[in-house]
Design an enzyme around this catalytic site. Structure first.
Site, PDB file in Angstrom:
ATOM      1  N   ALA A   1      -6.372  -5.601  -0.322  1.00  0.00           N
ATOM      2  CA  ALA A   1      -6.962  -4.592  -1.228  1.00  0.00           C
ATOM      3  C   ALA A   1      -7.609  -3.019   0.901  1.00  0.00           C
ATOM      4  O   ALA A   1      -6.732  -3.481   1.526  1.00  0.00           O
ATOM      5  CB  ALA A   1      -8.586  -5.295  -1.266  1.00  0.00           C
TER       6      ALA A   1
ATOM      7  N   GLY B   1      -4.434  -8.583  -1.838  1.00  0.00           N
ATOM      8  CA  GLY B   1      -4.676  -7.732  -3.001  1.00  0.00           C
ATOM      9  C   GLY B   1      -3.212  -7.693  -3.464  1.00  0.00           C
ATOM     10  O   GLY B   1      -2.784  -7.522  -5.428  1.00  0.00           O
TER      11      GLY B   1
ATOM     12  N   GLU C   1      -1.101 -10.662  -5.410  1.00  0.00           N
ATOM     13  CA  GLU C   1      -2.661 -10.842  -6.284  1.00  0.00           C
ATOM     14  C   GLU C   1      -2.194 -10.489  -7.083  1.00  0.00           C
ATOM     15  O   GLU C   1      -2.173 -10.558  -9.249  1.00  0.00           O
ATOM     16  CB  GLU C   1      -4.019 -10.875  -6.035  1.00  0.00           C
ATOM     17  CG  GLU C   1      -4.686 -12.313  -4.738  1.00  0.00           C
ATOM     18  CD  GLU C   1      -5.504 -11.579  -4.491  1.00  0.00           C
ATOM     19  OE1 GLU C   1      -6.309 -10.793  -3.715  1.00  0.00           O
ATOM     20  OE2 GLU C   1      -6.904 -12.420  -4.944  1.00  0.00           O
TER      21      GLU C   1
HETATM   22  C1  HXC Z   1      -6.509  -0.146   5.154  1.00  0.00           C
HETATM   23  C2  HXC Z   1      -4.527  -0.610   5.711  1.00  0.00           C
HETATM   24  C3  HXC Z   1      -3.781  -1.443   5.125  1.00  0.00           C
HETATM   25  C4  HXC Z   1      -4.788  -2.102   4.286  1.00  0.00           C
HETATM   26  C5  HXC Z   1      -2.171  -1.431   6.519  1.00  0.00           C
HETATM   27  N1  HXC Z   1      -2.931   0.350   6.435  1.00  0.00           N
HETATM   28  N2  HXC Z   1      -2.675  -2.058   5.486  1.00  0.00           N
HETATM   29  N3  HXC Z   1      -5.326   0.344   5.599  1.00  0.00           N
HETATM   30  N4  HXC Z   1      -6.029  -1.384   4.563  1.00  0.00           N
HETATM   31  N5  HXC Z   1      -5.464  -2.936   3.913  1.00  0.00           N
HETATM   32  C6  HXC Z   1      -2.162   0.984   7.495  1.00  0.00           C
HETATM   33  C7  HXC Z   1      -3.204   0.750   9.126  1.00  0.00           C
HETATM   34  O1  HXC Z   1      -4.235   1.053   8.753  1.00  0.00           O
HETATM   35  C8  HXC Z   1      -2.262   1.857   8.836  1.00  0.00           C
HETATM   36  O2  HXC Z   1      -3.128   3.054   9.065  1.00  0.00           O
HETATM   37  C9  HXC Z   1      -1.131   1.983   7.996  1.00  0.00           C
HETATM   38  O3  HXC Z   1      -1.954   1.064   7.402  1.00  0.00           O
HETATM   39  C10 HXC Z   1       0.051   1.146   8.562  1.00  0.00           C
HETATM   40  O4  HXC Z   1      -0.137   0.245   9.050  1.00  0.00           O
HETATM   41  P1  HXC Z   1       0.714  -0.892  10.574  1.00  0.00           P
HETATM   42  O5  HXC Z   1      -0.176  -1.937  11.032  1.00  0.00           O
HETATM   43  O6  HXC Z   1       0.833   0.293  11.602  1.00  0.00           O
HETATM   44  O7  HXC Z   1       2.029  -0.592  10.019  1.00  0.00           O
HETATM   45  P2  HXC Z   1       2.625  -2.119  10.975  1.00  0.00           P
HETATM   46  O8  HXC Z   1       2.365  -2.343  11.815  1.00  0.00           O
HETATM   47  O9  HXC Z   1       4.201  -1.810   9.649  1.00  0.00           O
HETATM   48  O10 HXC Z   1       2.275  -3.387   9.809  1.00  0.00           O
HETATM   49  C11 HXC Z   1       2.228  -3.624   8.136  1.00  0.00           C
HETATM   50  C12 HXC Z   1       1.166  -4.796   7.615  1.00  0.00           C
HETATM   51  C13 HXC Z   1      -0.258  -4.200   8.208  1.00  0.00           C
HETATM   52  C14 HXC Z   1       2.431  -6.248   7.694  1.00  0.00           C
HETATM   53  C15 HXC Z   1       1.153  -4.862   6.275  1.00  0.00           C
HETATM   54  O11 HXC Z   1      -0.728  -3.757   8.274  1.00  0.00           O
HETATM   55  C16 HXC Z   1      -1.532  -5.300   7.809  1.00  0.00           C
HETATM   56  O12 HXC Z   1      -1.738  -6.761   7.902  1.00  0.00           O
HETATM   57  N6  HXC Z   1      -2.523  -5.265   7.042  1.00  0.00           N
HETATM   58  C17 HXC Z   1      -3.097  -5.437   6.442  1.00  0.00           C
HETATM   59  C18 HXC Z   1      -2.624  -7.005   5.727  1.00  0.00           C
HETATM   60  C19 HXC Z   1      -4.069  -7.687   5.036  1.00  0.00           C
HETATM   61  O13 HXC Z   1      -4.704  -7.942   5.485  1.00  0.00           O
HETATM   62  N7  HXC Z   1      -4.275  -7.495   3.991  1.00  0.00           N
HETATM   63  C20 HXC Z   1      -5.831  -8.132   3.042  1.00  0.00           C
HETATM   64  C21 HXC Z   1      -6.295  -7.619   2.766  1.00  0.00           C
HETATM   65  S1  HXC Z   1      -8.031  -8.014   1.712  1.00  0.00           S
HETATM   66  P3  HXC Z   1      -3.048   3.909  10.775  1.00  0.00           P
HETATM   67  O14 HXC Z   1      -4.577   5.217  10.064  1.00  0.00           O
HETATM   68  O15 HXC Z   1      -3.409   3.111  11.714  1.00  0.00           O
HETATM   69  O16 HXC Z   1      -1.668   4.523  10.865  1.00  0.00           O
HETATM   70  C22 HXC Z   1      -7.804  -8.155   0.385  1.00  0.00           C
HETATM   71  C23 HXC Z   1      -8.815  -8.963  -0.197  1.00  0.00           C
HETATM   72  C24 HXC Z   1      -8.020  -8.866  -2.266  1.00  0.00           C
HETATM   73  O17 HXC Z   1      -6.587  -7.575  -0.143  1.00  0.00           O
HETATM   74  C25 HXC Z   1      -9.439  -9.170  -2.815  1.00  0.00           C
HETATM   75  C26 HXC Z   1      -9.843  -8.411  -4.077  1.00  0.00           C
HETATM   76  C27 HXC Z   1     -10.602  -7.142  -3.728  1.00  0.00           C
END
Ligand code: HXC
Length: 257
Positions: A65, A108, A111
């Site tokens: 998400a 997500g 999921e």
């Molecule tokens: C918003 C995101 C994002 C996310 C990445 N980005 N994941 N933005 N939401 N989930 C954005 C980053 O902020 C960044 O933007 C750009 O994408 C590139 O990401 P980086 O982190 O710089 O890349 P990298 O170092 O290669 O790492 C990739 C990654 C990491 C491992 C995927 O981005 C990450 O850990 N993302 C979050 C994963 C996460 O926690 N997901 C769970 C979300 S909660 P900028 O602007 O800085 O360039 C969820 C709950 C669902 O899913 C429930 C149902 C509703």
């Protein structure tokens, strides 16, 4: 229909939806969720299409998400803004949905993969539920579908301690059907989907419904559900054609009725 966060394409009998927010690792904002499900529903109704694929790009299937969009949300907004319940729409899709996953499938994103019927993973695919690292838990089925698919202890580790699975681990634990080279992973998924698309459509539909029943009910009720889907197939032209083709040692010519 024009979308801004997903791309759609038809190849043969396969409808492909590509998540297209590469600047955000294909994180699901509300718009992308709605466009994704709208596109899947349109393909589900399209009679020329028999199987669906959802994919991302080589680096990211989807990183979950959109954290930036939901960071300040209240519980009421989480309920009313259609961020969570909207995921149930995937359960209404009747045709087989295949996830073609390369790179990150997190939160997500993982999921969504778990909601699909089959999974083709590129060698670089990585699956995880990192919600714990941002102070929450999975909210789109992760705790339930992972536990049913790969068992309790590994699910606990993934959900509580952010353990990720490599493509080969996903294959080993039953989360992926095939692991293929990164190069051409979508083509491999299309070939896989085309094979499914060549099967008798009504039987595919009934089979999907019956297998899904296994996750909803007791064995006794599940066996009844299977029979409810098995017997009506004997009223289809495709059942007569399939069995006659076998007897005549020829390929069946499916009509989808
Ligand atoms: C918003 C995101 C994002 C996310 C990445 N980005 N994941 N933005 N939401 N989930 C954005 C980053 O902020 C960044 O933007 C750009 O994408 C590139 O990401 P980086 O982190 O710089 O890349 P990298 O170092 O290669 O790492 C990739 C990654 C990491 C491992 C995927 O981005 C990450 O850990 N993302 C979050 C994963 C996460 O926690 N997901 C769970 C979300 S909660 P900028 O602007 O800085 O360039 C969820 C709950 C669902 O899913 C429930 C149902 C509703």
């Amino acid at each position: 229909m024009t979308y801004t966060t997903v791309l759609t394409e038809i190849r043969g009998h396969v409808g492909i939806v590509t998540l297209n927010r590469p600047q955000a690792m294909n994180a699901f904002n509300i718009l992308m969720l709605n466009e994704l499900f709208d596109a899947l529903e349109a393909f589900d109704k399209n009679e020329t299409i028999s199987a669906l694929i959802v994919t991302g790009n080589e680096k990211a299937f989807a990183a979950g998400a959109d954290i930036k969009e939901m960071a300040d949300a209240t519980p009421v907004q989480m309920i009313t803004e259609g961020r969570v319940e909207v995921w149930d729409r995937i359960r209404q899709i009747k045709k087989p949905v295949i996830a073609a996953v390369s790179g990150w499938a997190l939160g997500g994103g993982c999921e969504f993969v778990l909601s699909c019927d089959m999974v083709i993973a590129s060698e670089s695919a990585k699956f995880g539920q990192p919600e714990i690292t941002i102070g929450v838990i999975p909210g789109a089925g992760g705790t339930q579908r992972l536990a049913r698919l790969i068992g309790k202890n590994l699910t606990m580790e993934m959900v509580i301690n952010n353990r990720t699975l490599s493509a080969n681990e996903a294959l080993q634990f039953g989360l992926a059907n095939r692991v293929v080279p990164v190069e051409g992973y979508l083509d491999a998924a299309v070939a896989f989907a085309e094979e499914i698309a060549s099967r008798a459509p009504m039987a595919v539909r009934m089979a999907k419904d019956a297998v899904n029943a296994a996750f909803e009910t007791t064995l006794t009720e599940g066996l009844k559900a299977e029979k409810r889907n098995f017997y009506p197939l004997f009223s289809t032209e495709d059942q007569k054609e399939g069995m006659q083709a076998f007897i005549e040692k020829r390929k069946p010519n499916w009509k989808g009725k």
